[in-house]
Write a protein that holds these residues in place. Sequence first.
Motif, PDB file in Angstrom:
ATOM      1  N   ALA A   1       0.847  -1.199   0.000  1.00  0.00           N
ATOM      2  CA  ALA A   1       0.000   0.000   0.000  1.00  0.00           C
ATOM      3  C   ALA A   1       0.877   1.241   0.000  1.00  0.00           C
ATOM      4  O   ALA A   1       1.942   1.258   0.611  1.00  0.00           O
ATOM      5  N   MET A   2       0.387   2.283  -0.689  1.00  0.00           N
ATOM      6  CA  MET A   2       1.173   3.521  -0.790  1.00  0.00           C
ATOM      7  C   MET A   2       1.471   4.090   0.587  1.00  0.00           C
ATOM      8  O   MET A   2       2.512   4.661   0.823  1.00  0.00           O
ATOM      9  N   VAL A  57      15.189  11.636  -1.904  1.00  0.00           N
ATOM     10  CA  VAL A  57      15.529  10.310  -1.394  1.00  0.00           C
ATOM     11  C   VAL A  57      14.374   9.719  -0.593  1.00  0.00           C
ATOM     12  O   VAL A  57      13.505  10.440  -0.096  1.00  0.00           O
ATOM     13  N   ALA A  58      14.375   8.399  -0.473  1.00  0.00           N
ATOM     14  CA  ALA A  58      13.419   7.680   0.368  1.00  0.00           C
ATOM     15  C   ALA A  58      14.180   6.650   1.186  1.00  0.00           C
ATOM     16  O   ALA A  58      15.095   6.003   0.677  1.00  0.00           O
ATOM     17  N   GLY A  59      13.790   6.510   2.445  1.00  0.00           N
ATOM     18  CA  GLY A  59      14.391   5.505   3.313  1.00  0.00           C
ATOM     19  C   GLY A  59      15.612   6.024   4.050  1.00  0.00           C
ATOM     20  O   GLY A  59      16.245   6.986   3.651  1.00  0.00           O
ATOM     21  N   ASP A  60      15.911   5.377   5.167  1.00  0.00           N
ATOM     22  CA  ASP A  60      17.097   5.713   5.962  1.00  0.00           C
ATOM     23  C   ASP A  60      17.587   4.421   6.585  1.00  0.00           C
ATOM     24  O   ASP A  60      16.988   3.938   7.544  1.00  0.00           O
ATOM     25  N   ILE A  63      17.055   3.931   0.143  1.00  0.00           N
ATOM     26  CA  ILE A  63      16.829   2.772  -0.733  1.00  0.00           C
ATOM     27  C   ILE A  63      16.382   3.185  -2.129  1.00  0.00           C
ATOM     28  O   ILE A  63      16.298   2.351  -3.028  1.00  0.00           O
ATOM     29  N   ALA A  64      16.072   4.481  -2.311  1.00  0.00           N
ATOM     30  CA  ALA A  64      15.672   4.968  -3.634  1.00  0.00           C
ATOM     31  C   ALA A  64      15.969   6.457  -3.716  1.00  0.00           C
ATOM     32  O   ALA A  64      15.901   7.161  -2.708  1.00  0.00           O
ATOM     33  N   PHE A  65      16.312   6.924  -4.917  1.00  0.00           N
ATOM     34  CA  PHE A  65      16.555   8.356  -5.072  1.00  0.00           C
ATOM     35  C   PHE A  65      16.329   8.789  -6.511  1.00  0.00           C
ATOM     36  O   PHE A  65      16.366   7.982  -7.439  1.00  0.00           O
ATOM     37  N   GLY A  96       6.705   0.670  -5.795  1.00  0.00           N
ATOM     38  CA  GLY A  96       6.140   2.011  -5.945  1.00  0.00           C
ATOM     39  C   GLY A  96       7.071   3.153  -5.580  1.00  0.00           C
ATOM     40  O   GLY A  96       6.663   4.312  -5.609  1.00  0.00           O
ATOM     41  N   TYR A  97       8.308   2.828  -5.226  1.00  0.00           N
ATOM     42  CA  TYR A  97       9.235   3.900  -4.831  1.00  0.00           C
ATOM     43  C   TYR A  97       9.528   4.864  -5.972  1.00  0.00           C
ATOM     44  O   TYR A  97       9.631   6.071  -5.764  1.00  0.00           O
ATOM     45  N   GLY A  98       9.681   4.335  -7.189  1.00  0.00           N
ATOM     46  CA  GLY A  98       9.984   5.191  -8.336  1.00  0.00           C
ATOM     47  C   GLY A  98       8.911   6.245  -8.538  1.00  0.00           C
ATOM     48  O   GLY A  98       9.209   7.425  -8.730  1.00  0.00           O
TER      49      GLY A  98
END
Length: 149
Positions: A1-2, A57-60, A63-65, A96-98
């Motif tokens: 889920a988003m 960026v996402a995650g700490d 994991i995605a940027f 869904g990170y992209g």
Amino acid sequence: AMGSLPNTRLAAVRDVGNIAQLLDAFNREYDEPSPGVEFLTRRLHELLSSDLAYVVVAGDPIIAFGLVTLRPDVWTDSLVATLEELYTVPEWRDNGYGSHILRHVISEAKARGAGELTIGIDAPDIDAQRFYARHGFPIGDTYIARREL
């Protein structure tokens, strides 16, 4: 889920080492040459200290940027933003990170005065073409010709 995706944020200078390692891994995954983590760390530090680029960026740990550069344009008063890289580490793909990153990239580009976002896509990369088309970026017939100087 988003709702379960980590929040996206603008990268700070403290993030450059983490992003440099991911960029280096990205190139190696696709057998592209990399100038190395040390060079990329220095370069990202210079760019993020200027108004020429930003990274969402996402995650700490990250994991995605999405890495974006900005340049002036002759034909309008606004800037042109270019999405240089959009990367999710392999084990977190297809979650869904992209899309999450791209939405933040677009809103930040507008906030910084860009009138256009350009994305370079390799001609054979059908998955990438479909992904960007879903987000309102139709693929044109233009190829960028470049040579080293």
